[in-house]
Design a protein around this motif. Structure first.
Motif, short mmCIF file in Angstrom:
data_model
loop_
_atom_site.label_atom_id
_atom_site.label_comp_id
_atom_site.label_asym_id
_atom_site.label_seq_id
_atom_site.Cartn_x
_atom_site.Cartn_y
_atom_site.Cartn_z
N CYS A 149 5.12 4.97 8.65
CA CYS A 149 5.35 3.91 9.62
C CYS A 149 6.68 3.18 9.37
O CYS A 149 6.87 2.59 8.31
N PRO A 150 7.60 3.22 10.33
CA PRO A 150 8.88 2.52 10.15
C PRO A 150 8.74 1.00 10.26
O PRO A 150 9.67 0.27 9.94
N GLN A 151 7.56 0.55 10.74
CA GLN A 151 7.33 -0.88 10.89
C GLN A 151 6.30 -1.41 9.88
O GLN A 151 5.59 -2.38 10.14
N LYS A 152 6.25 -0.74 8.73
CA LYS A 152 5.28 -1.12 7.70
C LYS A 152 5.40 -2.59 7.34
O LYS A 152 4.40 -3.27 7.12
N ARG A 153 6.61 -3.11 7.30
CA ARG A 153 6.83 -4.49 6.88
C ARG A 153 6.86 -5.48 8.06
O ARG A 153 7.14 -6.65 7.87
N GLU A 154 6.59 -4.96 9.25
CA GLU A 154 6.43 -5.84 10.40
C GLU A 154 4.96 -6.18 10.55
O GLU A 154 4.09 -5.53 9.97
N TYR A 155 4.66 -7.17 11.37
CA TYR A 155 3.25 -7.57 11.60
C TYR A 155 2.44 -6.40 12.14
O TYR A 155 2.89 -5.71 13.05
N PRO A 156 1.23 -6.20 11.59
CA PRO A 156 0.64 -6.79 10.38
C PRO A 156 1.33 -6.22 9.13
O PRO A 156 1.29 -5.02 8.91
N ARG A 157 1.95 -7.08 8.36
CA ARG A 157 2.85 -6.66 7.29
C ARG A 157 2.13 -6.10 6.09
O ARG A 157 1.12 -6.62 5.64
N SER A 158 2.68 -5.00 5.56
CA SER A 158 2.24 -4.46 4.27
C SER A 158 3.47 -4.31 3.39
O SER A 158 4.47 -3.72 3.79
N LEU A 159 3.40 -4.86 2.20
CA LEU A 159 4.55 -4.83 1.30
C LEU A 159 4.70 -3.51 0.56
O LEU A 159 5.80 -3.14 0.17
N PHE A 160 3.58 -2.80 0.38
CA PHE A 160 3.63 -1.61 -0.47
C PHE A 160 3.11 -0.34 0.20
O PHE A 160 3.75 0.70 0.14
N PHE A 161 1.92 -0.43 0.83
CA PHE A 161 1.25 0.79 1.27
C PHE A 161 1.29 0.95 2.79
O PHE A 161 1.16 -0.03 3.53
N ASP A 162 1.45 2.19 3.21
CA ASP A 162 1.41 2.51 4.63
C ASP A 162 0.01 3.03 4.96
O ASP A 162 -0.34 4.15 4.60
N ARG A 163 -0.79 2.22 5.64
CA ARG A 163 -2.15 2.61 6.01
C ARG A 163 -2.27 2.91 7.50
O ARG A 163 -3.38 2.94 8.04
N SER A 164 -1.15 3.13 8.16
CA SER A 164 -1.19 3.31 9.62
C SER A 164 -2.02 4.53 10.02
O SER A 164 -2.75 4.49 11.01
N ARG A 165 -1.95 5.61 9.25
CA ARG A 165 -2.74 6.80 9.60
C ARG A 165 -4.24 6.54 9.41
O ARG A 165 -5.06 6.97 10.23
N LEU A 166 -4.59 5.84 8.35
CA LEU A 166 -5.99 5.52 8.10
C LEU A 166 -6.56 4.66 9.24
O LEU A 166 -7.65 4.92 9.75
#
Length: 400
Positions: A149-166
């Motif tokens: 996810c290129p927007q991992k740090r955008e809302y809803p923000r995640s600082l470390f993990f990309d859970r977009s697929r989950l």
């Protein structure tokens, strides 16, 4: 369809207006309606139910930042909500903003499926057919199930993990089990949603959003002009949007003002400005957040041209409200903007193109009564909230 619940993250703001308006409409029609919201006032009356607790909201937001799984961490709040829905024997649910750190979506959808509840998803943004994001913002990863996810740090923000697929897969499983559901939204949202694999076999319906045309109407603005010290001959550009939301594009409005600071015909009024006032050019009037909607209607009415330089919006209420107050629009030709009006009431330009914005503004004249009447008539015909609520009610009735 008798006992109805409306679920949203808040009871105010644009989605809050949708939820509270629909709630009042259903009550007037004799339905047992309950407005359930994540955060806000504790208790308005017995037909309102606040789902979350302040501590739980901040805990969800913190855990989301640390571990990335938006929609996972509000189990307590969600179980309270589900008990409430069961107690009230809810047979129909209208969902609006299901993100916002207050709801465990897996538990919520499992409950809907298990209890064979009618579900109408009002798509106020793009979140329903994406992974973790509220807007795709040009990203196409959702076409293949999200991830990276290129927007991992955008809302809803995640600082470390990309859970977009989950999160995507949880939605996919939940949607595949829905048997009594319809997803509704404006034309732009429906067209965009059709591209998402999540929406296979999901029934959709185009339903424009709407406003209270009896609240937003052309107002007398002489007093406001005097209050703001605006001379009668000035051509007034108005923007109503929070400066802190980058996607609203307020910086382009300010850049246009800077480019025209030596053209003394124009004055720029920005409602929602919370930045450093010293940064504003001399032709720029910063106004803070305005909660009073009648006062806000005066600002809309003040505009000879209402400028809304948003980069990501499906159907922004501010534009609909400005039209209802008799003000023509200038918007970027991006996202849902081109779907909100026609050439008689709006001008659309290339996104982020301040030079084009300046060119349009230079050609702007003080609006006439004919302009006011045309904009008002367009809003009344298309965006009357009573017609909107009727369509939402019909959408619920159409589910077998």
């Amino acid at each position: 369809m008798r006992n109805v619940a409306i679920v949203n993250s808040v009871h105010k703001s644009s989605t809050g207006k949708i939820g509270s308006g629909l709630h009042k409409y259903l009550l007037q029609k004799g339905y047992n309606s309950f407005f359930c919201y994540g955060r806000g006032l504790k208790q308005i009356d017995e037909t309102h139910y606040r789902i979350d607790r302040v501590f739980e909201f901040y805990l969800h937001a913190l855990l989301c930042r640390l571990f990335g799984a938006q929609g996972f961490y509000s189990q307590w709040a969600t179980r309270r909500l589900l008990r409430f829905l069961k107690t009230k024997r809810i047979d129909t649910i209208y969902g609006i903003g299901l993100h916002g750190y207050y709801l465990n979506e897996k538990l919520f959808f499992d409950f809907i499926v298990r209890n064979n509840i009618r579900f109408i998803y009002i798509m106020a943004d793009e979140y329903p057919f994406l992974g973790k994001c509220g807007y795709s913002n040009g990203c196409t990863n959702y076409l293949s199930g999200c991830g990276n996810c290129p927007q991992k740090r955008e809302y809803p923000r995640s600082l470390f993990f990309d859970r977009s697929r989950l999160i995507y897969r949880i939605k996919q499983k939940a949607y595949s089990q829905l048997r009594k559901a319809v997803f509704v939204g404006p034309e732009y949202t429906i067209i965009a949603s059709k591209k998402s694999p999540l929406m296979r076999n999901i029934k959709t319906d185009i339903v424009d959003e709407a406003i209270d045309i009896n609240l937003y109407y052309p107002r007398e603005v002489a007093k406001l002009k005097k209050q703001l010290n605006i001379a009668e001959e000035k051509i007034i550009l108005v923007c109503v949007a929070p400066l802190s939301y980058e996607r609203k594009g307020c910086k382009y409005f300010m850049q246009a003002a800077e480019a025209l600071k030596n053209d003394h015909r124009f004055i720029f009024v920005h409602v929602g400005y919370t930045g450093d006032i010293s940064l504003c050019p001399d032709n720029y009037i910063p106004v803070g957040f305005e909660a009073n909607q009648s006062k806000l209607a005066e600002y809309y009415s003040l505009a000879d041209l209402f400028v809304f330089p948003s980069l990501l919006d499906t159907m922004p209420n501010a534009c609909l409200e400005a039209l209802a107050c008799g003000s023509p629009l200038l918007c970027f030709n991006i996202s849902g903007m081109p779907y909100i009006a026609d050439e008689t009431t709006a001008t659309f330009i290339e996104a982020k193109n301040v030079s084009q914005m300046v060119d349009v503004i230079k050609k702007t004249r003080k609006k006439t009564q004919d302009t006011i009447d045309t904009c008002r008539a367009y809003a009344v015909q298309r965006y009357d909230n009573q017609k909107y609520y009727e369509k939402l009610l019909d959408a619920g009735k159409s589910i077998n």
